[in-house]
Design a protein around this motif. Structure first.
Motif, PDB file in Angstrom:
ATOM      1  N   GLY A   1      -7.499   1.870  -3.773  1.00 21.94           N
ATOM      2  CA  GLY A   1      -7.468   0.645  -2.973  1.00 21.94           C
ATOM      3  C   GLY A   1      -7.595  -0.593  -3.842  1.00 21.94           C
ATOM      4  O   GLY A   1      -6.847  -1.567  -3.687  1.00 21.94           O
TER       5      GLY A   1
ATOM      6  N   ALA B   1      -4.551   3.911  -0.976  1.00 18.53           N
ATOM      7  CA  ALA B   1      -3.552   2.852  -1.113  1.00 18.53           C
ATOM      8  C   ALA B   1      -3.055   2.394   0.249  1.00 18.53           C
ATOM      9  O   ALA B   1      -2.964   1.191   0.526  1.00 18.53           O
TER      10      ALA B   1
ATOM     11  N   THR C   1      -4.462  -1.191  -5.893  1.00 18.50           N
ATOM     12  CA  THR C   1      -3.435  -1.794  -5.046  1.00 18.50           C
ATOM     13  C   THR C   1      -3.608  -3.306  -4.982  1.00 18.50           C
ATOM     14  O   THR C   1      -2.640  -4.064  -5.098  1.00 18.50           O
TER      15      THR C   1
ATOM     16  N   GLY D   1       0.817  -1.207   0.000  1.00 17.70           N
ATOM     17  CA  GLY D   1       0.000   0.000   0.000  1.00 17.70           C
ATOM     18  C   GLY D   1       0.850   1.256   0.000  1.00 17.70           C
ATOM     19  O   GLY D   1       0.544   2.230  -0.699  1.00 17.70           O
TER      20      GLY D   1
END
Length: 444
Positions: free
Chosen positions: A356, A300, A359, A156
Motif C-alpha cells: 500500500g 495495492a 503504491t 492500485g
C-alpha cells in the motif's frame, strides 16, 4: 528515431458521439496492458535472485561478484527512472513501454549465454536501464487516461503488477530453473517479455489529446480546481522543472527512499532471516514470502480503494493507516513468538501495509501533487531516491549482518538485532515523513 518515440501533437477535440466509447475502450485496454505486461517485465529484473545458488555452486560467480552484478541493476535503474521519467512526458508511451520490454528481454536472453563477470555486469546494468522505461510509461498512461478521483483505484490495480511479477518469479521461474537449469531462469522471462511487449504495443495508446479526445479531467469533469481563465500555457519542459520547486515532492522522495529500504530488505534478506533466526527450511521460507507477495496484491488494490472512497482521494490518511499495519507486521515478525501461524500473520500484514505504501509513496502521491502533464518527471524524481535507498540498503544491511556474525561449532551464527532496528527505523521514518504531507496541495 526520436521522432518515432515522440508523442503526437494535440489534435482538434472531437465533438461526435463516439468520444465516450473511445475512452471506455482505450481505458480498459490500457489498464489491462500495463498491469499484465509490467508483471511479466518484472520477472526480467528478479530472475537473478532465483539463479544465485546454482551460479555459486557451479563456480561461475562468487557471492561478491553476484552482489556487484545485482547492484549494477539498482544503480542504472535509479538513474534511468529519473531520466526516462522526464523523457516519458514527451513520448508516445505505447512505443516507449514496448521498446523497454523488448530490450530488457534481449538482455535476459544474453544473460543466459554469459559466464564472463564483466560481460554479465554490463548486460545486467543495461537491463536496469531498459527496465526503467516501464514504470514512467505506465504512470504517464495512468495520468493521461484516469482522472483525479478515480486514479487511486486504477493505480492500485497497476501496482499489483509488482506482486504478480514476484509471484511469477517465485513459482514459474523457479520451476524453469529446477527443470532446465540456470540459463532458463533468464531465457524464460526473456521470451515471455518479448511476447508481452508486442501485445502491449497493440493494446496501449498515445495521450487522449494526441488522438483528438479531450483530457480525461475535462471528459469526467474531475478537476481539483476550475481551469484558470486566460492563463498562459507553460511548455512541458518548463512544467517539469517547476516540480523541483515543490517542497512536498522532496519530502515524498525521502519518505519513499526510507520505505524502499525496508521493502528490499525483506526481499533480499527475508529468506536468510527466516532460515537462521526462525529455523525454516529454504522451501518453507520461500512459501512464507510468497504469502507476503499475495497479500501485496490485496494491499495495492486496497490502498487505491480506501484512499479514493473513504478519504476523498487523499493519500496521507491512508499512508498513516497502511504504515501502521506494516509496522505491526514487522514487530510481530521480529519480536513475536516463533509460531508458524504468527509468522504467517506477520508477513501478510507486512505485505498489505508495505505494498500500500509503495503504491502511494512510489508514484501515486507524486502524481497527485504535481501537474498531470508531467507525471513521468514526478515519478522519476521520486523513483531515483527510492532505488538509491534500495541500493544503500543492500550495502548497509550486508555490512551490519556481516559485522554481527560469528562462527560457532563450525557454523555461522547470526545476530540480526542491529539490522532489524535499521529496517524498523526506516519504516518509522517513512511513515512519519509521509504523514507530514497531510495538507499538501493537489494539482491538476
Amino acid at each position: 528515431m526520436l521522432r518515432y518515440f515522440a508523442t503526437g501533437p494535440d489534435l482538434p477535440v472531437r465533438t461526435d458521439d463516439g468520444v465516450d466509447g473511445a475512452f471506455r475502450r482505450y481505458r480498459l485496454r490500457i489498464i489491462m496492458a500495463i498491469t499484465l505486461a509490467y508483471a511479466v517485465s518484472y520477472t526480467c529484473r528478479l530472475a537473478i535472485n532465483i539463479v544465485k545458488k546454482p551460479l555459486i555452486d557451479q563456480g561461475i560467480f562468487t557471492p561478491l561478484e553476484l552482489g556487484m552484478i545485482g547492484s549494477a541493476l539498482f544503480y542504472t535503474y535509479a538513474a534511468g527512472k529519473l531520466i526516462n521519467g522526464f523523457v516519458a512526458d514527451h513520448s508516445n508511451v505505447k512505443r516507449l513501454f514496448a521498446a523497454g520490454m523488448i530490450l530488457s528481454a534481449l538482455c535476459n536472453i544474453a544473460m543466459g549465454f554469459s559466464t564472463l563477470f564483466w560481460a554479465t555486469l554490463l548486460i545486467w546494468g543495461l537491463n536496469g536501464w531498459f527496465q526503467s522505461y516501464g514504470a514512467p510509461a505506465c504512470v504517464v498512461a495512468l495520468a493521461s487516461w484516469f482522472s483525479n478521483r478515480e486514479r487511486g483505484r486504477y493505480y492500485g490495480i497497476w501496482s499489483t503488477a509488482h506482486s504478480i511479477g514476484e509471484g511469477l518469479t517465485f513459482a514459474v521461474v523457479s520451476a524453469l530453473v529446477a527443470f532446465g537449469g540456470w540459463r532458463w531462469g533468464f531465457w524464460g522471462p526473456g521470451v515471455a517479455a518479448i511476447l508481452a511487449g508486442i501485445a502491449a504495443f497493440y493494446a496501449m495508446a498515445d495521450r487522449p489529446r494526441a488522438m483528438g479526445l479531450p483530457t480525461v479531467a475535462d471528459w469526467r469533469n474531475d478537476h481539483y480546481a476550475p481551469p484558470a481563465e486566460g492563463a498562459p500555457e507553460r511548455g512541458v519542459f518548463a512544467t517539469q522543472l517547476s516540480i523541483l520547486k515543490i517542497p512536498a515532492v522532496w519530502i515524498l522522495a525521502l519518505a519513499s527512499a526510507a520505505n524502499y529500504v525496508t521493502r528490499y530488505a525483506i526481499n533480499s534478506w527475508g529468506i536468510l532471516y527466516l532460515q537462521e533466526a526462525r529455523g525454516y527450511s529454504l522451501a518453507e521460507a520461500g512459501a512464507v514470502l510468497t504469502a507476503s507477495t499475495l497479500a501485496g496484491v490485496a494491499g495495492a488494490v486496497a490502498f487505491g480503494f480506501v484512499s479514493d472512497k473513504f478519504f476523498g482521494a487523499r493519500r496521507p490518511p491512508a499512508n498513516l493507516l497502511f504504515g501502521v499495519v506494516e509496522l505491526v507486521g514487522l514487530l510481530l515478525l521480529f519480536f513475536g513468538p516463533n509460531n508458524p501461524a504468527v509468522v504467517l500473520v506477520a508477513v501478510v500484514l507486512f505485505g498489505l501495509g508495505m505494498t500500500g505504501l509503495v503504491t502511494s509513496l512510489g508514484g501515486l502521491f507524486a502524481i497527485d501533487i504535481c501537474p498531470k502533464r508531467v507525471a513521468g518527471a514526478a515519478l522519476g524524481l521520486v523513483g531515483v531516491f527510492s532505488y538509491l535507498g534500495a541500493a544503500i540498503q543492500e550495502q548497509v544491511s550486508g555490512a551490519l549482518i556481516d559485522a554481527n556474525m560469528h562462527m560457532a561449532n563450525g557454523a555461522n551464527v547470526y545476530d540480526f538485532g542491529p539490522v532489524i532496528w535499521f529496517w524498523i527505523g526506516s519504516s518509522v521514518l517513512a511513515t512519519i515523513l509521509a504523514t507530514t504531507l497531510w495538507n499538501t496541495k493537489l494539482r491538476d
